[in-house]
Design an enzyme around this catalytic site. Structure first.
Site, PDB file in Angstrom:
ATOM      1  N   GLU A 195       0.788  -1.255  -0.019  1.00  0.00           N
ATOM      2  CA  GLU A 195      -0.038  -0.060   0.110  1.00  0.00           C
ATOM      3  C   GLU A 195       0.855   1.258  -0.283  1.00  0.00           C
ATOM      4  O   GLU A 195       1.824   1.292   0.654  1.00  0.00           O
ATOM      5  CB  GLU A 195      -0.912   0.018   1.000  1.00  0.00           C
ATOM      6  CG  GLU A 195      -1.657   1.439   1.350  1.00  0.00           C
ATOM      7  CD  GLU A 195      -2.871   1.263   2.609  1.00  0.00           C
ATOM      8  OE1 GLU A 195      -3.900   1.921   2.543  1.00  0.00           O
ATOM      9  OE2 GLU A 195      -2.244   0.393   3.656  1.00  0.00           O
ATOM     10  N   ASP A 254      -6.225   2.754  -1.374  1.00  0.00           N
ATOM     11  CA  ASP A 254      -6.866   3.491  -0.630  1.00  0.00           C
ATOM     12  C   ASP A 254      -7.261   4.922  -1.147  1.00  0.00           C
ATOM     13  O   ASP A 254      -6.505   5.652  -1.298  1.00  0.00           O
ATOM     14  CB  ASP A 254      -5.918   3.568   0.685  1.00  0.00           C
ATOM     15  CG  ASP A 254      -6.956   4.157   1.956  1.00  0.00           C
ATOM     16  OD1 ASP A 254      -7.866   5.006   1.695  1.00  0.00           O
ATOM     17  OD2 ASP A 254      -6.664   3.494   2.993  1.00  0.00           O
ATOM     18  N   GLN A 285      -9.961   0.735  -0.224  1.00  0.00           N
ATOM     19  CA  GLN A 285     -10.160   1.110   0.913  1.00  0.00           C
ATOM     20  C   GLN A 285     -10.754   2.660   0.808  1.00  0.00           C
ATOM     21  O   GLN A 285     -10.380   3.253  -0.130  1.00  0.00           O
ATOM     22  CB  GLN A 285      -9.193   1.007   2.086  1.00  0.00           C
ATOM     23  CG  GLN A 285      -8.783  -0.141   2.453  1.00  0.00           C
ATOM     24  CD  GLN A 285      -7.706  -0.169   3.339  1.00  0.00           C
ATOM     25  OE1 GLN A 285      -6.759   0.691   3.251  1.00  0.00           O
ATOM     26  NE2 GLN A 285      -7.669  -1.525   4.238  1.00  0.00           N
ATOM     27  N   GLU A 306     -12.046   2.235   6.088  1.00  0.00           N
ATOM     28  CA  GLU A 306     -10.984   2.307   7.218  1.00  0.00           C
ATOM     29  C   GLU A 306     -10.847   4.049   7.682  1.00  0.00           C
ATOM     30  O   GLU A 306     -10.046   4.580   7.095  1.00  0.00           O
ATOM     31  CB  GLU A 306      -9.350   1.982   6.571  1.00  0.00           C
ATOM     32  CG  GLU A 306      -8.406   1.908   7.552  1.00  0.00           C
ATOM     33  CD  GLU A 306      -7.165   1.662   6.833  1.00  0.00           C
ATOM     34  OE1 GLU A 306      -6.238   0.977   7.526  1.00  0.00           O
ATOM     35  OE2 GLU A 306      -6.867   2.013   5.619  1.00  0.00           O
TER      36      GLU A 306
END
Length: 247
Positions: free
Chosen positions: A133, A168, A194, A227
């Site tokens: 990530e 994300d 996310q 998240e």
């Protein structure tokens, strides 16, 4: 209907992980994911997952020492990094978790990172994805991966089918601009998605990103991980869940 995964690293942190899993089920989430579950025996987590019928989407490798945010890219820490990877894979196997996010750490070395990722890919059982990530530099200055392009370079160099990017939306929105365009550019390499509000990482019902408009633009049939940091009780932050499920 869009399917959301409750990230229990941020949601329901006031209770033990098995109870947080039950709370996510009661709230209407379709899956869960977590950060560092290792203090709870895997058998207890597996029992809660079986009881609720929720899958565990992902978990992280151990973060190392205070402020390190992972070990996998840190030269000289290879033994610790690989032990953390092996522990995460064992926990994933015991709980039926689908992916392991290998945390790189700050001020890392790319050759070290790639070697440790190769170890993770070699050790991962069939059906378990290894994730990396990119984390924005506002939140974690010096993190080894700061952009989707950097993560893509690592994936291309290793060329392992079980190695994917964690996308994300919050991190992309903080530093990389157009989330939808960035998603499309990296779509084939993405293994999990996310989101959270930009820029405060709160619930996805406010801020500079309109997720009711964005999510339909993302060609993503899998779970989307919530998240975010609730401001108070998690239950009080969930007004977005029904609305975004049908957008």
């Amino acid at each position: 209907m869009r399917r959301f995964s409750a990230n229990l690293g941020f949601l329901w942190t006031d209770r033990p992980l098995p109870e947080a899993i039950r709370a996510a089920k009661a709230a209407g989430f379709a899956a869960v994911e977590c950060h560092f579950p290792y203090a709870i025996p895997a058998a207890q987590v597996a029992a809660a997952l079986t009881e609720t019928g929720l899958p565990m989407v992902s978990l992280n490798t151990r973060p190392g020492g205070p402020g390190e945010f992972g070990l996998a890219a840190l030269r000289g820490r290879e033994a610790e990094a690989r032990a953390a990877i092996d522990d995460a894979l064992a926990y994933a196997a015991a709980t039926g978790t689908g992916a392991v996010h290998v945390m790189a750490g700050r001020h890392g070395d790319e050759a070290t990172f790639r070697a440790n990722l190769a170890h993770a890919c070699d050790r991962a059982p069939p059906g378990v994805t290894i994730l990396i990530e990119a984390i924005n530099a506002h939140d974690v200055p010096g993190y080894h991966l700061a952009s989707q392009a950097q993560a893509a370079e690592t994936l291309a160099a290793l060329n392992r089918p079980n190695l994917k990017q964690m996308f994300d939306c919050y991190h992309v929105g903080r530093t990389e601009g157009d989330i939808a365009a960035t998603f499309r550019a990296h779509r084939t390499r993405i293994g999990h998605v996310q989101f959270a509000a930009v820029p405060d990482r709160g619930p996805p019902d406010h801020g500079s990103v309109d997720y009711a408009s964005l999510l339909p633009q993302l060609d993503w049939p899998g779970f989307i991980g919530a998240e975010y940091r609730p401001n108070g009780a998690t239950e009080a932050s969930l007004d977005w869940l029904t609305r975004l499920s049908s957008c």
